[in-house]
Design an enzyme around this catalytic site. Structure first.
Site, PDB file in Angstrom:
ATOM      1  N   LYS A 119       0.811  -1.217   0.000  1.00  0.00           N
ATOM      2  CA  LYS A 119       0.000   0.000   0.000  1.00  0.00           C
ATOM      3  C   LYS A 119       0.842   1.263   0.000  1.00  0.00           C
ATOM      4  O   LYS A 119       0.327   2.353  -0.258  1.00  0.00           O
ATOM      5  CB  LYS A 119      -0.984  -0.020   1.162  1.00  0.00           C
ATOM      6  CG  LYS A 119      -2.073  -1.075   0.960  1.00  0.00           C
ATOM      7  CD  LYS A 119      -3.313  -0.820   1.764  1.00  0.00           C
ATOM      8  CE  LYS A 119      -4.420  -1.798   1.349  1.00  0.00           C
ATOM      9  NZ  LYS A 119      -5.659  -1.577   2.087  1.00  0.00           N
TER      10      LYS A 119
ATOM     11  N   ASP B  48      -7.384   0.103   7.710  1.00  0.00           N
ATOM     12  CA  ASP B  48      -7.098  -0.994   8.626  1.00  0.00           C
ATOM     13  C   ASP B  48      -5.668  -0.871   9.145  1.00  0.00           C
ATOM     14  O   ASP B  48      -5.260  -1.616  10.025  1.00  0.00           O
ATOM     15  CB  ASP B  48      -7.253  -2.342   7.916  1.00  0.00           C
ATOM     16  CG  ASP B  48      -8.704  -2.775   7.789  1.00  0.00           C
ATOM     17  OD1 ASP B  48      -9.453  -2.574   8.745  1.00  0.00           O
ATOM     18  OD2 ASP B  48      -9.070  -3.313   6.736  1.00  0.00           O
TER      19      ASP B  48
END
Length: 402
Positions: free
Chosen positions: A75, A123
């Site tokens: 990410k 998250d």
């Protein structure tokens, strides 16, 4: 659960907008931006010959994103990239001229960035990327985290100067609250999931992930025949599947999406034929994949470019973490977080249960992605029985042995 893709769009070309986002020109732009990241380096591709032999496959390779740009996750490529693009676009509007990534440190660009606030729900890993990108660009970041995000992951995001907001509920609840608060305050949402009317920025996040595919295809001797990639809302799976479909065309590999059985929102979309919110009960150990509603953009790509959808259980994910930490034969040590090895867990289960359906045999060349390292070191040690530092020390010792 194993579900072949029976969508009427399966095998069709990508939607024109998605093809533009995930195509060659978009990937070129990502690489141009990465060239200006001081700590950018191609991540390793590891061959796992012992495991391939056990599974009766030709080769198994794992692309290891555990050290990407210092963030420990794939990410790192998406959120920060989207932040840079948005800051430069805003600076271009305000300054009345074209600005590029090499202008990010110019005073006039940083003055524009300083007036921008970027928000997202996370998250853990996506929020770190957005926070890092905002810090590097000189903007402000506000990151919304749900009740299940560990204090360790919250601290890792806050290190980049982001303001942290705790939200009751799960990831989907944090997405909704981030969008609501940002709309009220005039902030820009940098989400890795999309919904009707909000697609371009998640598309930029997905575009950032095309760097993984580019690198892997350069590192492999020949293209893979099969690719297994895990999904939360589906962004990484869609980026990989979509780019492979564009660059390889009819020669593209069989592509399988792997999800936790407790949070299989992409499989839910596959069953329904459209994005749905799936029911949830117990949380999954695969914390970075605990999403209950797929991204609209990701599903649009996967409906066309994925060949099958499957789920794995909690024990499957932990077993792969341990196997990669203590490999057999000459296989290298790989530190994979709770969600990092889920694609490999899917491959192992598919070999046992769906080998014929997927055409897996001794000639198969399989690619999986370790999407995260030990982003929560305490949780990693709890599940694996060794700290990530000790696992890596073992790898370094093995590499040093003549």
């Amino acid at each position: 659960m194993f579900l072949p893709n029976r969508n009427v769009l399966h095998g069709e070309p990508l939607d024109a907008a998605d093809a533009e986002t995930l195509g060659i020109a978009g990937a070129d732009t990502v690489e141009h931006f990465l060239d200006h990241r001081h700590n950018h380096a191609m991540t390793p591709l590891h061959a796992l010959p012992a495991l391939a032999g056990e599974l009766g496959l030709g080769t198994v390779h794992v692309k290891d994103e555990g050290f990407r740009l210092g963030l420990g996750s794939f990410k790192a490529l998406g959120g920060a990239y989207a932040v840079f693009r948005l800051v430069l676009e805003e600076a271009g509007k305000r300054l009345g001229r074209h600005v590029d990534v090499e202008d990010l440190d110019r005073a006039e660009v940083r003055s524009v960035a300083a007036r921008m606030t970027l928000a997202c729900a996370t998250d853990g890993n996506h929020g770190r990327s957005v926070a890092q990108g905002a810090e590097l660009a000189g903007a402000r970041a506000v990151i919304f985290v749900h009740a299940g995000v560990s204090d360790e992951r919250v601290s890792a995001i806050a290190r980049y100067g982001a303001a942290m907001v705790r939200v009751d509920g799960n990831y989907d609840d944090s997405v909704r609250q981030a969008a609501r608060v940002a709309a009220e305050k005039g902030w820009t949402v940098v989400s890795d999931t999309s919904w009707p009317g909000y697609e371009r920025i998640p598309g930029l996040v997905m575009q950032g992930y095309t760097a993984i595919v580019r690198e892997a295809l350069r590192q492999l001797g020949e293209p893979p025949t099969h690719v297994f990639v895990q999904a939360g809302v589906g962004g990484i799976a869609a980026a990989v599947a979509g780019h492979l479909a564009i660059v390889l065309g009819a020669a593209r590999p069989t592509f399988v999406v792997v999800e936790p059985a407790r949070a299989a929102c992409v499989a839910g979309a596959a069953r329904a034929g459209h994005v749905v919110k799936v029911a949830h009960d117990q949380p999954t150990v695969m914390a970075m994949l605990e999403c209950y509603e797929a991204s609209q953009v990701a599903w649009r790509v996967l409906a066309r470019a994925a060949d099958a959808f499957m789920t794995v259980n909690e024990d499957d994910a932990v077993s792969v973490m341990r196997r990669l930490a203590r490999p057999a034969g000459s296989d290298p040590v790989v530190v994979a977080g709770e969600s990092g090895g889920v694609g490999l867990a899917g491959l192992i289960r598919a070999v046992a249960e769906n080998r014929t359906e997927l055409g897996l045999d001794g000639k198969s060349r399989v690619l999986v992605i370790n999407t995260e390292g030990a982003t929560d070191p305490l949780r990693y040690a709890e599940l694996v029985g060794m700290s990530p530092a000790d696992v890596l020390a073992g790898r370094l010792a093995a590499e040093a042995t003549p």
